[in-house]
Design a protein around this motif. Structure first.
Motif, PDB file in Angstrom:
ATOM      1  N   ASN A  65       0.819  -1.206   0.000  1.00 24.07           N
ATOM      2  CA  ASN A  65       0.000   0.000   0.000  1.00 24.07           C
ATOM      3  C   ASN A  65       0.855   1.259   0.000  1.00 24.07           C
ATOM      4  O   ASN A  65       0.438   2.286  -0.535  1.00 24.07           O
ATOM      5  N   PHE A  66       2.052   1.213   0.580  1.00 25.04           N
ATOM      6  CA  PHE A  66       2.926   2.385   0.557  1.00 25.04           C
ATOM      7  C   PHE A  66       3.268   2.754  -0.882  1.00 25.04           C
ATOM      8  O   PHE A  66       3.252   3.928  -1.249  1.00 25.04           O
ATOM      9  N   GLY A  67       3.562   1.763  -1.701  1.00 22.47           N
ATOM     10  CA  GLY A  67       3.817   2.030  -3.116  1.00 22.47           C
ATOM     11  C   GLY A  67       2.598   2.615  -3.800  1.00 22.47           C
ATOM     12  O   GLY A  67       2.701   3.536  -4.612  1.00 22.47           O
ATOM     13  N   SER A  68       1.439   2.092  -3.464  1.00 17.25           N
ATOM     14  CA  SER A  68       0.200   2.614  -4.024  1.00 17.25           C
ATOM     15  C   SER A  68      -0.032   4.069  -3.618  1.00 17.25           C
ATOM     16  O   SER A  68      -0.440   4.900  -4.432  1.00 17.25           O
ATOM     17  N   LEU A  69       0.254   4.392  -2.353  1.00 17.10           N
ATOM     18  CA  LEU A  69       0.099   5.771  -1.882  1.00 17.10           C
ATOM     19  C   LEU A  69       1.060   6.716  -2.592  1.00 17.10           C
ATOM     20  O   LEU A  69       0.706   7.851  -2.917  1.00 17.10           O
ATOM     21  N   LEU A  70       2.277   6.265  -2.826  1.00 12.99           N
ATOM     22  CA  LEU A  70       3.255   7.095  -3.536  1.00 12.99           C
ATOM     23  C   LEU A  70       2.770   7.428  -4.940  1.00 12.99           C
ATOM     24  O   LEU A  70       2.804   8.586  -5.371  1.00 12.99           O
ATOM     25  N   VAL A  71       2.325   6.412  -5.659  1.00 13.93           N
ATOM     26  CA  VAL A  71       1.880   6.622  -7.041  1.00 13.93           C
ATOM     27  C   VAL A  71       0.617   7.466  -7.093  1.00 13.93           C
ATOM     28  O   VAL A  71       0.509   8.378  -7.918  1.00 13.93           O
ATOM     29  N   SER A  72      -0.338   7.190  -6.208  1.00 15.91           N
ATOM     30  CA  SER A  72      -1.582   7.967  -6.254  1.00 15.91           C
ATOM     31  C   SER A  72      -1.338   9.432  -5.910  1.00 15.91           C
ATOM     32  O   SER A  72      -1.917  10.324  -6.533  1.00 15.91           O
ATOM     33  N   GLY A  73      -0.455   9.704  -4.947  1.00 20.05           N
ATOM     34  CA  GLY A  73      -0.121  11.093  -4.623  1.00 20.05           C
ATOM     35  C   GLY A  73       0.596  11.787  -5.766  1.00 20.05           C
ATOM     36  O   GLY A  73       0.327  12.954  -6.085  1.00 20.05           O
ATOM     37  N   ALA A  74       1.525  11.078  -6.397  1.00 26.02           N
ATOM     38  CA  ALA A  74       2.253  11.654  -7.527  1.00 26.02           C
ATOM     39  C   ALA A  74       1.307  11.940  -8.696  1.00 26.02           C
ATOM     40  O   ALA A  74       1.410  12.997  -9.340  1.00 26.02           O
ATOM     41  N   GLN A  76      -1.968  12.515  -8.512  1.00 24.20           N
ATOM     42  CA  GLN A  76      -2.830  13.646  -8.151  1.00 24.20           C
ATOM     43  C   GLN A  76      -2.092  14.964  -8.324  1.00 24.20           C
ATOM     44  O   GLN A  76      -2.653  15.939  -8.827  1.00 24.20           O
ATOM     45  N   GLY A  77      -0.839  14.996  -7.892  1.00 26.30           N
ATOM     46  CA  GLY A  77      -0.040  16.205  -8.061  1.00 26.30           C
ATOM     47  C   GLY A  77       0.192  16.537  -9.524  1.00 26.30           C
ATOM     48  O   GLY A  77       0.143  17.695  -9.928  1.00 26.30           O
ATOM     49  N   TYR A  78       0.419  15.514 -10.329  1.00 21.37           N
ATOM     50  CA  TYR A  78       0.648  15.730 -11.757  1.00 21.37           C
ATOM     51  C   TYR A  78      -0.600  16.292 -12.429  1.00 21.37           C
ATOM     52  O   TYR A  78      -0.514  17.211 -13.242  1.00 21.37           O
ATOM     53  N   TYR A  79      -1.756  15.738 -12.077  1.00 22.42           N
ATOM     54  CA  TYR A  79      -3.000  16.213 -12.684  1.00 22.42           C
ATOM     55  C   TYR A  79      -3.334  17.633 -12.257  1.00 22.42           C
ATOM     56  O   TYR A  79      -3.920  18.395 -13.024  1.00 22.42           O
ATOM     57  N   SER A  80      -2.958  18.028 -11.051  1.00 20.60           N
ATOM     58  CA  SER A  80      -3.315  19.369 -10.576  1.00 20.60           C
ATOM     59  C   SER A  80      -2.272  20.425 -10.915  1.00 20.60           C
ATOM     60  O   SER A  80      -2.627  21.568 -11.178  1.00 20.60           O
ATOM     61  N   GLU A  81      -0.979  20.058 -10.927  1.00 17.73           N
ATOM     62  CA  GLU A  81       0.062  21.072 -11.115  1.00 17.73           C
ATOM     63  C   GLU A  81       1.057  20.754 -12.224  1.00 17.73           C
ATOM     64  O   GLU A  81       2.072  21.434 -12.351  1.00 17.73           O
ATOM     65  N   GLY A  82       0.843  19.715 -12.970  1.00 17.09           N
ATOM     66  CA  GLY A  82       1.769  19.366 -14.039  1.00 17.09           C
ATOM     67  C   GLY A  82       2.983  18.617 -13.514  1.00 17.09           C
ATOM     68  O   GLY A  82       2.931  17.958 -12.477  1.00 17.09           O
ATOM     69  N   PHE A  83       4.088  18.728 -14.247  1.00 16.46           N
ATOM     70  CA  PHE A  83       5.277  17.943 -13.924  1.00 16.46           C
ATOM     71  C   PHE A  83       5.815  18.222 -12.531  1.00 16.46           C
ATOM     72  O   PHE A  83       6.219  17.308 -11.817  1.00 16.46           O
ATOM     73  N   ILE A  84       5.829  19.485 -12.095  1.00 14.38           N
ATOM     74  CA  ILE A  84       6.346  19.811 -10.765  1.00 14.38           C
ATOM     75  C   ILE A  84       5.444  19.216  -9.682  1.00 14.38           C
ATOM     76  O   ILE A  84       5.907  18.832  -8.611  1.00 14.38           O
TER      77      ILE A  84
END
Length: 116
Positions: A65-74, A76-84
Motif C-alpha cells: 500500500n505504501f507504493g500505491s500511496l506514492l503513485v496515487s499522490g504523484a 494527483q499532483g501531476y494532474y493538478s500542477e503538471g510535472f512539478i
C-alpha cells in the motif's frame, strides 16, 4: 465477507514474501523494496484500488500500500500542477503514516534503551 477477503489478500502478500525470503538469497530490505515496487506498478495500472475495494484493510495494511500511496499522490499532483506536481505530490498521501512512524520511533527510542 470483507474480513475473509482482507485475510486472504494480506495472507497472500505475506505468503509471497515468505516464499521469496526462503527460496532466494534476498534480504528483508530487498523484499521490502520489491513489495513497494509491486504496489507502485499495481497502482499505476489502476489495479490496487480494486484490491482496496475488495479487501479493505487487508490491502491498506501491507507494505504494498505504501507504493500505491506514492503513485496515487504523484498522479494527483501531476494532474493538478503538471510535472512539478508529480514531485510535490509524491509523499502527500503517505505523510500522515510517515510522520506517525517517525514520532513513535523517537518516543520509543527515548523511553527504552537498546541492548548491545
Amino acid at each position: 465477507m470483507i474480513y475473509i477477503n482482507a485475510f486472504v489478500f494480506c495472507g497472500l502478500v505475506c505468503l509471497l514474501g515468505q516464499i521469496i525470503l526462503e527460496r532466494t538469497k534476498l534480504t528483508p530490505g530487498h523484499l521490502n523494496t520489491i513489495l513497494v515496487v509491486i504496489g507502485c506498478v499495481l497502482a499505476g495500472c489502476g489495479l490496487y484500488n480494486k484490491f482496496i475495494l475488495w479487501a479493505g484493510a487487508g490491502a491498506t495494511v501491507p507494505i504494498t500500500n505504501f507504493g500505491s500511496l506514492l503513485v496515487s499522490g504523484a498522479l494527483q499532483g501531476y494532474y493538478s500542477e503538471g510535472f512539478i506536481g508529480l514531485l510535490k505530490g509524491l509523499l502527500v498521501n503517505a505523510s500522515a503514516g510517515l510522520s506517525a512512524t517517525i514520532i513513535i520511533s523517537f518516543v520509543v527510542a527515548i523511553i527504552f534503551k537498546s541492548k548491545n
